[in-house]
Write a protein that holds these residues in place. Structure first.
Motif, PDB file in Angstrom:
ATOM      1  N   GLN A 254      33.161   8.887  38.259  1.00 41.24           N
ATOM      2  CA  GLN A 254      32.284  10.064  38.416  1.00 41.24           C
ATOM      3  C   GLN A 254      33.097  11.294  38.813  1.00 41.24           C
ATOM      4  O   GLN A 254      32.890  12.387  38.280  1.00 41.24           O
ATOM      5  CB  GLN A 254      31.203   9.776  39.462  1.00 41.24           C
ATOM      6  N   LYS A 393      32.870  -3.972  31.170  1.00 41.04           N
ATOM      7  CA  LYS A 393      31.726  -3.463  31.933  1.00 41.04           C
ATOM      8  C   LYS A 393      31.505  -1.972  31.664  1.00 41.04           C
ATOM      9  O   LYS A 393      32.454  -1.217  31.512  1.00 41.04           O
ATOM     10  CB  LYS A 393      31.970  -3.640  33.435  1.00 41.04           C
ATOM     11  N   ILE A 394      30.238  -1.601  31.649  1.00 37.35           N
ATOM     12  CA  ILE A 394      29.886  -0.174  31.608  1.00 37.35           C
ATOM     13  C   ILE A 394      29.552   0.210  33.050  1.00 37.35           C
ATOM     14  O   ILE A 394      28.606  -0.315  33.633  1.00 37.35           O
ATOM     15  CB  ILE A 394      28.659   0.071  30.692  1.00 37.35           C
ATOM     16  N   TYR A 395      30.337   1.098  33.615  1.00 35.77           N
ATOM     17  CA  TYR A 395      30.160   1.442  35.032  1.00 35.77           C
ATOM     18  C   TYR A 395      29.258   2.659  35.232  1.00 35.77           C
ATOM     19  O   TYR A 395      28.572   2.764  36.237  1.00 35.77           O
ATOM     20  CB  TYR A 395      31.525   1.720  35.683  1.00 35.77           C
ATOM     21  N   ILE A 396      29.326   3.601  34.286  1.00 38.12           N
ATOM     22  CA  ILE A 396      28.543   4.837  34.466  1.00 38.12           C
ATOM     23  C   ILE A 396      27.893   5.234  33.140  1.00 38.12           C
ATOM     24  O   ILE A 396      28.370   4.848  32.072  1.00 38.12           O
ATOM     25  CB  ILE A 396      29.431   6.019  34.958  1.00 38.12           C
ATOM     26  N   THR A 397      26.811   5.987  33.243  1.00 38.97           N
ATOM     27  CA  THR A 397      26.209   6.527  32.013  1.00 38.97           C
ATOM     28  C   THR A 397      26.863   7.876  31.736  1.00 38.97           C
ATOM     29  O   THR A 397      27.133   8.646  32.665  1.00 38.97           O
ATOM     30  CB  THR A 397      24.694   6.726  32.190  1.00 38.97           C
ATOM     31  N   THR A 398      27.134   8.137  30.483  1.00 40.76           N
ATOM     32  CA  THR A 398      27.888   9.358  30.156  1.00 40.76           C
ATOM     33  C   THR A 398      27.169  10.165  29.082  1.00 40.76           C
ATOM     34  O   THR A 398      26.389   9.625  28.302  1.00 40.76           O
ATOM     35  CB  THR A 398      29.290   8.990  29.624  1.00 40.76           C
ATOM     36  N   LYS A 399      27.481  11.454  29.080  1.00 41.81           N
ATOM     37  CA  LYS A 399      26.962  12.334  28.020  1.00 41.81           C
ATOM     38  C   LYS A 399      28.101  12.591  27.032  1.00 41.81           C
ATOM     39  O   LYS A 399      29.254  12.266  27.297  1.00 41.81           O
ATOM     40  CB  LYS A 399      26.515  13.667  28.629  1.00 41.81           C
ATOM     41  N   ARG A 400      27.749  13.216  25.937  1.00 41.31           N
ATOM     42  CA  ARG A 400      28.800  13.554  24.960  1.00 41.31           C
ATOM     43  C   ARG A 400      29.700  14.639  25.548  1.00 41.31           C
ATOM     44  O   ARG A 400      29.216  15.599  26.147  1.00 41.31           O
ATOM     45  CB  ARG A 400      28.162  14.069  23.677  1.00 41.31           C
ATOM     46  N   GLN A 451      33.377   3.633  28.571  1.00 39.95           N
ATOM     47  CA  GLN A 451      32.144   4.237  29.107  1.00 39.95           C
ATOM     48  C   GLN A 451      31.454   5.130  28.079  1.00 39.95           C
ATOM     49  O   GLN A 451      30.305   5.515  28.255  1.00 39.95           O
ATOM     50  CB  GLN A 451      32.435   5.073  30.371  1.00 39.95           C
ATOM     51  N   PHE A 452      32.191   5.486  27.021  1.00 37.80           N
ATOM     52  CA  PHE A 452      31.645   6.408  26.019  1.00 37.80           C
ATOM     53  C   PHE A 452      31.329   5.671  24.724  1.00 37.80           C
ATOM     54  O   PHE A 452      31.652   4.494  24.570  1.00 37.80           O
ATOM     55  CB  PHE A 452      32.660   7.531  25.746  1.00 37.80           C
ATOM     56  N   HIS A 453      30.751   6.399  23.807  1.00 37.85           N
ATOM     57  CA  HIS A 453      30.412   5.823  22.504  1.00 37.85           C
ATOM     58  C   HIS A 453      31.687   5.335  21.822  1.00 37.85           C
ATOM     59  O   HIS A 453      32.743   5.960  21.932  1.00 37.85           O
ATOM     60  CB  HIS A 453      29.733   6.901  21.649  1.00 37.85           C
TER      61      HIS A 453
END
Length: 524
Positions: A254, A393-400, A451-453
């Motif tokens: 983050q 693992k995916i730890y955080i949600t992310t934006k583009r 964490q990203f696409h």
């Protein structure tokens, strides 16, 4: 107090008798005085217990008093108090110590915990209680409570004592004032491990699972550390440590993203460099003309932003290595101590994944509903048994994020000159004054991209592939016989990336001709 004396004797006085013993050493192991003392104390305890157990259930006013329950609760209270205090006192580290006290303290703590455990095991028959059950319940409660309190510092809404499933008004777990920035012993342990394996001062050798000091080249610690933690704090301790590391990774990611958005993307000069670079490398399938100059210019212009960037990535990578080691230790001990549980969990996991994949192929097939806790619950069990891969693992949600692949690409090629390839050790740091540790770097970047696409990862790998092809092309046209070290580094990165993510090799070969990939080690 009798139990306390027995514990003290078991820890400090009585030696465990080995399975094979020389006749002349029999007297040393007899320790008649200490054993007589233990027998005397045990006798006193058993008489006391007998007296309590002979009492019938009585009513005090309207409160029903069960003597057996009263005895058990008293024993639990004493156990919790003593174990919590021992853990608090035993795991305090001096960060200024030249050589870390970690292993020493863990060994001492393991001996203390073993003493508690053996005393409990010894006394259980005399007080007619299930000692092992109580031991496991209470120790797991103490450790989980401390982990929960430590993780509170990462949460916006804290879990208070009255909300905690581990704290109890009946048998309370004592709270101790914090000694440093950590709230509890588990935080101190975690931060001490992070301190001694810091990528700025150590180099991690993946093949040996060992950390070495960058300057003295002495071994700092290795994967025995996690076996030692397992001996001291058990599975609960390792699992708690793993959970705490998850929170730390989330916080680090983050922070990293906020730096990326607030510093890098708002710096107009940097954005212009990224734009120019994007137009220079377009199309990605092609080859960049005058490659070394184009790349060197872009790296030189962006040099100032990589310091904090590198620090964040390496911190995440370091914590991922620790999580891998913890998972490894948990899985190893699970397969040893309860192989049926390990096998059952693995099979259930595989069958669930097969069902979920089948559902995505054919949506008419069943899938766990949203109100079904199955996936959530099995994840907790799998993590406790070490059957998981922290890198997925995916730890955080992310934006583009704009320019994300190109920024990471420039970052990695900016780090390559600081590294060198050696046949025995792989990629190592050139200068101890400018430390870059390879494994944390690769794993940190891999975690960040995860964490990203996946589109970002593809673009990033394509840029690295183009870098390798372009520089190789330039070398060939200028008849330079040796492969540039940066290209070797980039190839090593791709190779490690494929290895860690367990992706098929085709992923990398889509961007780099397979003959370069296969042969690059032979020409070094």
């Amino acid at each position: 107090t009798s139990l306390a004396k027995i514990i003290k004797l078991q820890i400090h006085a009585i030696m465990e008798v080995p399975t094979r013993l020389d006749k002349d050493k029999l007297k040393d192991y007899a320790q008649l005085g200490a054993r007589y003392e233990v027998a005397k104390l045990t006798h006193a305890i058993s008489i006391f217990t007998e007296g309590i157990l002979m009492m019938k259930t009585t009513l005090v006013g309207i409160i029903k008093v069960d003597p057996k329950q009263l005895l058990e609760d008293g024993i639990r209270k004493e156990l919790v108090r003593r174990v919590a205090y021992a853990l608090h006192k035993g795991l305090i580290f001096n960060p200024k110590a030249k050589t870390s006290e970690l292993m020493l303290k863990l060994k001492e703590m393991a001996a203390t915990m073993d003493g508690f455990y053996r005393s409990f095991e010894y006394i259980q028959d005399y007080v007619s209680i299930y000692g092992l059950k109580i031991w496991q319940e209470e120790v797991s409660r103490i450790i989980n409570y401390n982990v929960e309190q430590e993780c509170n510092s990462f949460l916006r809404t804290k879990i208070q004592d009255w909300q905690s499933v581990y704290q109890s008004t009946h048998i309370p777990i004592p709270k101790f004032p914090s000694v440093d920035e950590s709230a509890t012993f588990i935080g101190r342990l975690c931060r001490e491990i992070l301190r001694i394996t810091d990528p700025k001062v150590t180099c991690y050798m993946d093949q040996l699972n060992t950390w070495y000091d960058l300057k003295t080249h002495q071994e700092v610690t290795n994967n025995r550390l996690f076996s030692e933690i397992q001996d001291t704090l058990g599975t609960f301790g390792l699992n708690g440590l793993d959970r705490l590391l998850c929170f730390m990774i989330v916080k680090e990611l983050q922070n990293f993203l906020s730096v990326f958005q607030k510093t890098i993307l708002r710096d107009k000069a940097m954005v212009d460099v990224f734009k120019a670079m994007l137009s220079a490398v377009n199309p990605v399938k092609g080859i960049v003309a005058n490659a070394s100059k184009v790349y060197a210019n872009a790296v030189a212009k962006t040099q100032k932003i990589w310091g904090p960037y590198l620090e964040s990535i390496m911190k995440v990578g370091q914590m991922q290595i620790l999580r891998q080691q913890i998972a490894n230790e948990l899985n190893y001990s699970c397969k040893f101590d309860s192989k049926h549980l390990a096998a059952a969990l693995e099979n259930l996991n595989k069958s669930l994944l097969a069902d979920i994949e089948a559902h995505y192929q054919d949506p008419s097939l069943p899938y766990p509903k949203e109100d079904n806790n199955l996936l959530y619950e099995i994840t907790a069990s799998l993590e406790a048994a070490g059957i998981h891969n922290p890198l997925n693992k995916i730890y955080i949600t992310t934006k583009r994020l704009p320019y994300f692949p190109i920024v990471n690409f420039l970052f990695i090629i900016a780090q390559l000159p600081k590294l060198q390839y050696s046949k025995n050790q792989g990629m190592t740091c050139r200068k101890a004054t400018d430390p870059v540790d390879w494994s944390p770097l690769v794993l940190g970047l891999l975690t960040l991209l995860k964490q990203f696409h996946s589109r970002y990862t593809e673009q990033f790998l394509a840029l690295i592939g183009q870098f390798i092809r372009s520089v190789m092309e330039q070398c060939t046209s200028q008849k330079i016989p040796d492969m540039p070290s940066d290209v070797v580094g980039a190839l090593m990165f791709l190779e490690d990336y494929v290895r860690y993510t367990k992706l098929p090799r085709k992923v990398a070969e889509a961007h780099v001709p397979s003959f370069i990939f296969d042969e690059f080690r032979t020409v070094l």
